[in-house]
Design an enzyme around this catalytic site. Structure first.
Site, PDB file in Angstrom:
ATOM      1  N   LYS A   4       0.822  -1.201   0.000  1.00 28.76           N
ATOM      2  CA  LYS A   4       0.000   0.000   0.000  1.00 28.76           C
ATOM      3  C   LYS A   4       0.870   1.272   0.000  1.00 28.76           C
ATOM      4  O   LYS A   4       2.081   1.196   0.119  1.00 28.76           O
ATOM      5  CB  LYS A   4      -0.956  -0.029   1.199  1.00 28.76           C
ATOM      6  CG  LYS A   4      -1.835  -1.277   1.194  1.00 28.76           C
ATOM      7  CD  LYS A   4      -2.587  -1.436  -0.128  1.00 28.76           C
ATOM      8  CE  LYS A   4      -3.687  -2.466  -0.107  1.00 28.76           C
ATOM      9  NZ  LYS A   4      -3.307  -3.803  -0.568  1.00 28.76           N
TER      10      LYS A   4
HETATM   11  C1  PLP Z   1      -9.203  -2.921  -2.026  1.00 26.97           C
HETATM   12  C2  PLP Z   1      -8.654  -3.790  -0.938  1.00 26.97           C
HETATM   13  N1  PLP Z   1      -9.449  -4.139   0.092  1.00 26.97           N
HETATM   14  C3  PLP Z   1      -9.012  -4.896   1.095  1.00 26.97           C
HETATM   15  C4  PLP Z   1      -7.711  -5.344   1.135  1.00 26.97           C
HETATM   16  C5  PLP Z   1      -7.298  -6.203   2.275  1.00 26.97           C
HETATM   17  O1  PLP Z   1      -6.247  -5.623   2.995  1.00 26.97           O
HETATM   18  P1  PLP Z   1      -5.203  -6.526   3.796  1.00 26.97           P
HETATM   19  O2  PLP Z   1      -4.366  -7.253   2.798  1.00 26.97           O
HETATM   20  O3  PLP Z   1      -4.442  -5.536   4.602  1.00 26.97           O
HETATM   21  O4  PLP Z   1      -5.982  -7.452   4.654  1.00 26.97           O
HETATM   22  C6  PLP Z   1      -6.834  -4.993   0.093  1.00 26.97           C
HETATM   23  C7  PLP Z   1      -5.433  -5.396   0.002  1.00 26.97           C
HETATM   24  O5  PLP Z   1      -4.754  -6.146   0.379  1.00 26.97           O
HETATM   25  C8  PLP Z   1      -7.321  -4.207  -0.962  1.00 26.97           C
HETATM   26  O6  PLP Z   1      -6.522  -3.862  -1.977  1.00 26.97           O
END
Ligand code: PLP
Length: 408
Positions: free
Chosen positions: A200
């Protein structure tokens, strides 16, 4: 290394990547933050002050009163869904074009994901399709600012308010994104969810936040849900409702605090480089980059008119690959609703719950625009704040060469 020989690859050295230090702004500040936590001996947010300080700082950055830190973006979305408190079988409208973390928390909370279709030129939920999917069981809408492109959240908020449902913005890819009204992504809906995962704009390895402007009840439920519904502020050791432990550690919070002052620079640099590429490829037939207005460029998506471009994202990605540039056709392998977990209702034992009645609907054809993008109308170029102008020019040259090969 760059070469203009037509037959040799445009790049022979890798571009900066979010997967390692080449594409991350991580260094002395994060190390100092970690040392501060380690030497304090306070690694958990119930004893240390880093997580609460991070929540205050991120809240000030976003201009919101409420921030709840948690362990990942997926858990942030789970907090948000749990804050809405759906009854089993209640519906939450969302997109089939995202990371699975957008959708899995809905099912974990025993609610049913209902998939609306996306705009063919942004990949983002189409408000008309969302409104058409609203029923008397709808409790919330989860919209994704995909790739950092602003979602039409002002319209969605108006629809949500008119129908008495909650709007959740998934901003995992959208730090610094500005919506149509100039608001920061995450501040127009009732709740906004962020991720600090490795790829990110800013990262703490993993981590997440739920933010809210003016929704103290939702924010309180989210905070309780992250901590076994234990109301620590009352000195009681009670557990007020069913929930889990999704706390952020002090180590994650300290790194996030060191990352935050870098965020505006990261977004500005990503934008500047993206505007350069957008201009450089403006004349290539059939390749339409994302709208630049308000976009913070987690990645650089290109939406393809396949007739004019001579093909879809697959031959383009192949040509880019032969020039040493990574490109991903479709972004994800299949619409979220076609994954076995949803289409085959692989949930709790053999029950299929809460998808028992609905999983047959998660079939091909459900969301044609979503499917066309994933099948190849979408080409995603990895993006990074540490790209040089030469890096961008190499990507542009590789796209131009691909177009010359494929479009004619
Ligand atoms: C649009 C979106 N939503 C949710 C997530 C979930 O985040 P995490 O990987 O930190 O659990 C991500 C990425 O990983 C994402 O790109």
């Amino acid at each position: 290394m760059t070469t203009t020989e037509p037959s040799s690859p445009i790049r022979t050295t890798p571009l900066p990547s979010v997967g390692d230090l080449s594409g991350r702004r991580i260094g002395a500040e994060e190390l100092e933050a970690l040392t501060r936590v380690i030497t304090s001996g306070k690694l958990n947010s119930t004893v240390g002050g880093e997580t609460r300080a991070w929540e205050a700082e991120f809240g000030a950055y976003c201009g919101v009163e409420h921030v709840v830190a948690c362990s990942s973006g997926t858990s942030a979305l789970h907090l948000a869904v749990a804050a809405v408190n759906p009854a089993p079988g209640d519906e939450i409208i969302t997109t089939g074009l995202s990371d699975a973390g957008t959708v899995l928390p809905i099912v974990m909370q025993n609610a049913v994901p209902v998939f609306a279709d996306v705009d063919p030129w942004t990949g983002i939920l189409d408000p008309d399709s969302v409104e058409a999917a609203i029923t008397d069981r709808t409790r919330a809408i989860i919209v994704v600012h995909l790739f950092g492109v602003p979602a039409p959240v002002e319209r969605l908020r108006e629809i949500a308010d008119r129908h008495g449902v909650i709007l959740i913005e998934d901003c995992a890819q959208a730090y610094g994104t500005r919506t149509a009204s100039g608001a920061l992504a995450g501040t127009v809906g009732h709740l906004g969810c962020f991720s600090l995962q490795q790829s990110k704009h800013i990262t703490a390895g993993d981590g997440g936040m739920v933010i809210s402007k003016g929704e103290p009840e939702l924010a309180r439920r989210a905070r309780l849900f992250a901590d076994k519904a234990w109301p620590r502020d009352t000195n009681e050791r009670t557990h007020l409702f069913l929930s889990l432990n999704y706390r952020m550690t002090e180590l994650q919070a300290a790194v996030a605090r060191a990352q935050l002052p870098k965020l505006d620079g990261i977004v500005a640099d990503r934008r500047a480089r993206a505007l350069r590429l957008t201009e450089a490829i403006a004349d290539l037939p059939g390749l339409r980059p994302a709208p630049t207005e308000g976009t913070s460029y987690w990645q650089f998506p290109i939406f393809i008119d396949t007739a004019a471009a001579g093909g879809d994202g697959h031959p383009y990605a192949e040509s880019l690959g032969s020039d040493g540039i990574g490109g991903s056709p479709g972004y994800i392998q299949m619409p979220l609703y076609q994954n076995p977990v949803l289409a085959e209702a692989r949930t709790y034992g053999d029950s299929g719950f809460p998808l028992t009645e609905v999983h047959d609907r998660y079939a091909r054809g459900l969301c044609p625009n979503t499917e066309a993008l994933i099948d190849g109308r979408l080409l995603v170029i990895g993006w990074n704040e540490n790209y040089t102008e030469q890096d961008v020019d190499d990507i542009a040259a590789a796209l131009r060469r691909a177009s010359e090969r494929i479009a004619r």
